[in-house]
Design a protein around this motif. Sequence first.
Motif, mmCIF file in Angstrom:
data_model
loop_
_atom_site.group_PDB
_atom_site.id
_atom_site.type_symbol
_atom_site.label_atom_id
_atom_site.label_comp_id
_atom_site.label_asym_id
_atom_site.label_seq_id
_atom_site.Cartn_x
_atom_site.Cartn_y
_atom_site.Cartn_z
ATOM 1 N N MET B 206 -20.590 -2.659 2.826
ATOM 2 C CA MET B 206 -21.544 -1.619 2.818
ATOM 3 C C MET B 206 -21.276 -0.642 1.613
ATOM 4 O O MET B 206 -20.034 -0.724 0.783
ATOM 5 C CB MET B 206 -21.371 -0.730 4.432
ATOM 6 C CG MET B 206 -21.706 -1.422 5.490
ATOM 7 S SD MET B 206 -23.169 -2.473 5.403
ATOM 8 C CE MET B 206 -24.277 -1.535 6.589
ATOM 9 N N THR B 207 -22.085 0.470 1.500
ATOM 10 C CA THR B 207 -21.719 1.348 0.100
ATOM 11 C C THR B 207 -20.295 1.904 0.120
ATOM 12 O O THR B 207 -19.928 2.035 -0.660
ATOM 13 C CB THR B 207 -22.708 2.579 0.295
ATOM 14 O OG1 THR B 207 -23.998 2.101 0.841
ATOM 15 C CG2 THR B 207 -23.119 2.974 -0.980
ATOM 16 N N SER B 208 -19.889 2.138 1.361
ATOM 17 C CA SER B 208 -18.586 2.927 1.330
ATOM 18 C C SER B 208 -17.410 1.744 1.045
ATOM 19 O O SER B 208 -16.242 1.958 1.004
ATOM 20 C CB SER B 208 -18.151 3.277 2.813
ATOM 21 O OG SER B 208 -18.398 2.137 3.831
ATOM 22 N N GLU B 335 -22.952 16.623 4.711
ATOM 23 C CA GLU B 335 -23.106 17.002 3.565
ATOM 24 C C GLU B 335 -22.160 18.472 3.212
ATOM 25 O O GLU B 335 -21.764 18.483 1.938
ATOM 26 C CB GLU B 335 -24.457 17.513 3.550
ATOM 27 C CG GLU B 335 -25.483 16.336 3.376
ATOM 28 C CD GLU B 335 -26.740 16.863 3.782
ATOM 29 O OE1 GLU B 335 -27.145 17.890 3.916
ATOM 30 O OE2 GLU B 335 -28.017 16.018 3.677
ATOM 31 N N PRO B 380 -16.300 11.888 1.433
ATOM 32 C CA PRO B 380 -17.528 11.225 0.734
ATOM 33 C C PRO B 380 -17.781 9.852 1.681
ATOM 34 O O PRO B 380 -18.997 9.450 1.719
ATOM 35 C CB PRO B 380 -16.909 10.640 -0.679
ATOM 36 C CG PRO B 380 -15.642 10.823 -0.283
ATOM 37 C CD PRO B 380 -15.200 11.929 0.502
ATOM 38 N N TYR B 383 -19.827 10.692 4.434
ATOM 39 C CA TYR B 383 -21.152 11.161 4.129
ATOM 40 C C TYR B 383 -22.092 9.714 3.891
ATOM 41 O O TYR B 383 -22.970 9.433 4.461
ATOM 42 C CB TYR B 383 -21.068 11.641 2.851
ATOM 43 C CG TYR B 383 -22.407 11.946 2.070
ATOM 44 C CD1 TYR B 383 -23.444 13.054 2.698
ATOM 45 C CD2 TYR B 383 -22.794 11.464 0.987
ATOM 46 C CE1 TYR B 383 -24.710 13.488 1.949
ATOM 47 C CE2 TYR B 383 -24.028 11.307 0.318
ATOM 48 C CZ TYR B 383 -24.995 12.435 0.967
ATOM 49 O OH TYR B 383 -26.010 12.552 0.351
ATOM 50 N N PHE B 384 -21.460 8.813 3.154
ATOM 51 C CA PHE B 384 -22.152 7.538 2.842
ATOM 52 C C PHE B 384 -22.656 6.865 4.261
ATOM 53 O O PHE B 384 -23.621 6.268 4.715
ATOM 54 C CB PHE B 384 -21.463 6.705 2.098
ATOM 55 C CG PHE B 384 -21.246 7.082 0.624
ATOM 56 C CD1 PHE B 384 -22.352 7.593 0.028
ATOM 57 C CD2 PHE B 384 -20.059 6.759 0.145
ATOM 58 C CE1 PHE B 384 -22.384 8.201 -1.173
ATOM 59 C CE2 PHE B 384 -19.995 7.474 -1.502
ATOM 60 C CZ PHE B 384 -20.973 7.831 -2.046
ATOM 61 N N ASN B 385 -21.461 6.732 5.131
ATOM 62 C CA ASN B 385 -21.728 5.701 6.253
ATOM 63 C C ASN B 385 -22.520 6.491 7.372
ATOM 64 O O ASN B 385 -23.460 5.926 7.950
ATOM 65 C CB ASN B 385 -20.144 5.685 7.095
ATOM 66 C CG ASN B 385 -19.355 4.674 6.289
ATOM 67 O OD1 ASN B 385 -19.947 3.706 5.734
ATOM 68 N ND2 ASN B 385 -18.042 4.669 6.237
ATOM 69 N N ARG B 387 -25.250 8.111 6.858
ATOM 70 C CA ARG B 387 -26.556 7.668 6.453
ATOM 71 C C ARG B 387 -27.154 6.734 7.363
ATOM 72 O O ARG B 387 -28.353 6.859 7.817
ATOM 73 C CB ARG B 387 -27.039 7.223 5.005
ATOM 74 C CG ARG B 387 -26.213 8.225 4.048
ATOM 75 C CD ARG B 387 -26.550 9.609 3.939
ATOM 76 N NE ARG B 387 -28.040 9.821 4.202
ATOM 77 C CZ ARG B 387 -28.506 10.906 4.617
ATOM 78 N NH1 ARG B 387 -27.890 12.152 4.862
ATOM 79 N NH2 ARG B 387 -29.697 11.381 4.837
ATOM 80 N N ALA B 388 -26.266 6.125 7.959
ATOM 81 C CA ALA B 388 -26.706 5.006 9.064
ATOM 82 C C ALA B 388 -27.264 5.512 10.236
ATOM 83 O O ALA B 388 -28.208 4.964 11.142
ATOM 84 C CB ALA B 388 -25.712 3.840 9.468
#
Lengths: 378, 410
Positions: B206-208, B335, B380, B383-385, B387-388
């Motif tokens: 994932m992004t993270s 955020e 951060p 924040y990324f995670n 979003r799911a």
Amino acid sequence: MDFSLTAEQQLLRDSLADWLADRYDLARSREAAASETGWQPEVWRSFADDLGILGATLPEEVGGSGGGPVEAMVIAEQLGRALVVEPYVDTVVLGGGVLRRLPGTGDPLEGIVAGSVRIAPALLEPTSGHTAHSVAATARRDGGDWVLTGAKTVVPGVPQATHLLLTARTSGEQRDLDGISLFLLPVDLPGLQVHRYRTIDDRHAADLVLDDVRLPAAALLGEEGRGWTALSPALDEALAALAAEAVGCLRRVLADTVAYSKERRQFGQPIGSFQALQHRMVDMHLEVEQSVAAMYLATLRLGAEPAERARATSAAKVTISRAARFVGQNAVQLHGGMGMTQELAIGHYFKRLTAIEYELGPADHHRARYAALTPTTG
Amino acid sequence: MDLEWSAADLAFRDEVHAFLDERLTPDLRRAGRLMTSVYADHEASMRWQAILHERGWAAPAWPVEYGGCDWTVTQHYLFSRESILAGAPPLSPMGISMVAHVLIEFGTPEQKEFFLPRILTGEVFFCQGYSEPEAGSDLAALSMSAVEDGDDLVCTGSKIWTTHATEANWMFCLVRTSRAAKKQQGITFLLIDMSSPGIEVRPLVMTSGEQIQNQEFFDHVRVPKANVVGEIDDGWTVAKYLLEFERGGSAAAPKLQVMADQVARAAAGQPGPDGGPLLESPAFAAKLADARIRIDVLEVLEFRVLSAAAGGKNPGTASSMLKILGTELSQTLTELLLEAAGPRGRAYQPHATRPGGPLAGFAPPADGYVSGEEWQAVAPLRYFNDRAGTIYAGSNEIQRNILAKAALGL
Ligand SMILES: Cc1cc2nc3c(=O)[nH]c(=O)nc-3n(C[C@H](O)[C@H](O)[C@H](O)COP(=O)(O)OP(=O)(O)OC[C@H]3O[C@@H](n4cnc5c(N)ncnc54)[C@H](O)[C@@H]3O)c2cc1C
Ligand SMILES: Cc1cc2nc3c(=O)[nH]c(=O)nc-3n(C[C@H](O)[C@H](O)[C@H](O)COP(=O)(O)OP(=O)(O)OC[C@H]3O[C@@H](n4cnc5c(N)ncnc54)[C@H](O)[C@@H]3O)c2cc1C
């Protein structure tokens, strides 16, 4: 009024865009970013030798081609579109912007044009927040030398950089504009403690500890205590270039999302046919178009008097920070599970947009700066 | 009508509090506090489950005969709220909070006898195999086939986004047993032993950088028909029953309050644009106050749904409403935490966090250096995670579609 690019500027844009499309592979650049080196040195060599973008905005006397803010805008947008991690804005726009005003010794500007000098701006500190003029690190004279003490944090681009552009206080209080001195020093200076790490946007940064680090007198740029007069306009130039980089990212992210919504089918139809998603993508489009306008506003006002220039660049940063968040988040949302992964470009662009949101100050900082510079009429 | 707890409720709360105080070790609290997503570190979460099980509190929502607790709705709420406030790592929901309810409602006596006690001890750890590459929001379009062959179903196809599939030894999943006119028909709810031959599990990055979700490939995997829950071809009924637990099972407000307090503590120690504490800068203070107001209101909304449920009413569309409000508020708070983290929010330092799975291509620094404080490393990634939250368990667009139809009659 004229928003058109000259023939030379168009050529610059197209040759850079073509080169990046051909040679700057997203997967390979991410691999390099995750490695110890953190970048692709041969890319930088091509920027200097084949494309000439490192000197495009620097004076002819140092080997540059004497371009200005519009050239920087054209370049930064293309680099943003290709998600280039190599430190163009920090080295050429911010570093070059300071050194154009305060040349220093050893011809660093010529080094920037040639690609041999790369600059990491060491401005922020553990207690500065995002405020660049909040400087607690100190520099004092000792015989012919300077002795520096303090700490810097999240200094971007450290493994690639050859030099640090560092602020230290020679007089005044932590947030005073007067009394900030600028130093240019080699990044491998003995006695400097460097803690390197990766950043969320596939780049690298470092924390620095200066514990009585000794510098020769010549490391000082310009006059003692007057560094802000050069740093402030250079930071505004960097804000305009960052806006252009953001526009490059945003355009790509919007285009990818629209394309994905036409391909991805659920409930027997492309998800782009659902009006809820169409309106969301139109809102993303409106954010992108406003960011483009904000990029022009900032770029074309860089030559204005300081308050006007600062208002324009702050307006741009507020606009692109808002767009970076809205477009980035919704691009992920509209990609569903795929948007959460590193499989598609979108995940990497989202991370860079998140960093851009805060880089050189988040929206609230720039709203405050804009408000302070805007006369209230009763 | 009032909003106060009774004396009995307060006594219960104190009992829970004392238990947590005694049994939550510093390491378990750390695992809870440094989570980067809704998924706790697997080992820590299983350790906590064992401690809860010892006390008889691992699955309070189950009927007493299977090991649940005879609690009022308020007590359930207080238990989960106290656990969150104390920083306990959450238990994996897939077994205890999801498939167990299905087994209790639809399972055969043998299935109940085998699975329920083992879910409690952690010996059986479930993952959820619903989504497929071509069937996400449109879940009923799923196509992994299960063909009858004697006493078995033979499964071929792929599942994707499966959380903790590498840790799980069982999967509950939906397979296609026949192609009827209506796609909701012909689906079967099946339990698959993950050690069966023919299953390949591939982690997704994932992004993270975290690897918690996976894609699985099933190549002629034989599953005994005895593992079908409910009737063959009638899995949609079972799946819909389970979805209600996935979407609206527990209250979100306590967790959001903890997040808001964390944001406040963080912002108190960071400089704002004018040099004073960020928490006192008018723009930031207004945003945090706005989030807190939304949480206060959500909490009462949740109480109303809970008390209706206590009166035996199906939460119905309220679960869609709570899912939208809870996940979007959570995103707002992530955020704000990232904003509070300041420049250090840009540093990627997962070694200072407790992610819910392994990391791809990350080597921690030899000297363990962390820039800033641990919460700044968490910010951060969370924040990324997070979003799911608006994507899984029925995306928020899908929930809005449901509300448009069911709540407004459109
Ligand atoms: C102050 C004012 C001045 C005006 N002046 C003029 C004028 O000078 N000349 C003139 O000809 N007309 C004029 N109009 C009329 C105006 O053009 C109409 O009000 C407008 O076209 C909307 O039509 P409607 O009122 O029938 O609403 P409807 O068309 O019934 O729309 C109702 C709502 O449904 C939404 N909607 C409709 N279709 C869709 C769709 N496909 N997707 C999503 N949403 C949809 C609309 O956006 C709106 O919110 C004026 C109206 C106002 C309020
Ligand atoms: C972190 C994470 C964990 C997960 N864990 C699991 C798990 O353990 N087990 C499991 O089975 N699944 C799991 N999922 C999968 C999850 O349920 C799906 O991602 C989700 O159902 C969405 O499907 P999709 O990703 O295919 O997106 P798509 O369905 O392709 O949706 C893409 C976009 O289109 C929108 N959209 C789709 N249809 C409509 C419509 N009709 N109207 C308006 N908008 C629409 C969606 O809202 C979304 O924004 C997980 C996902 C994530 C991100």
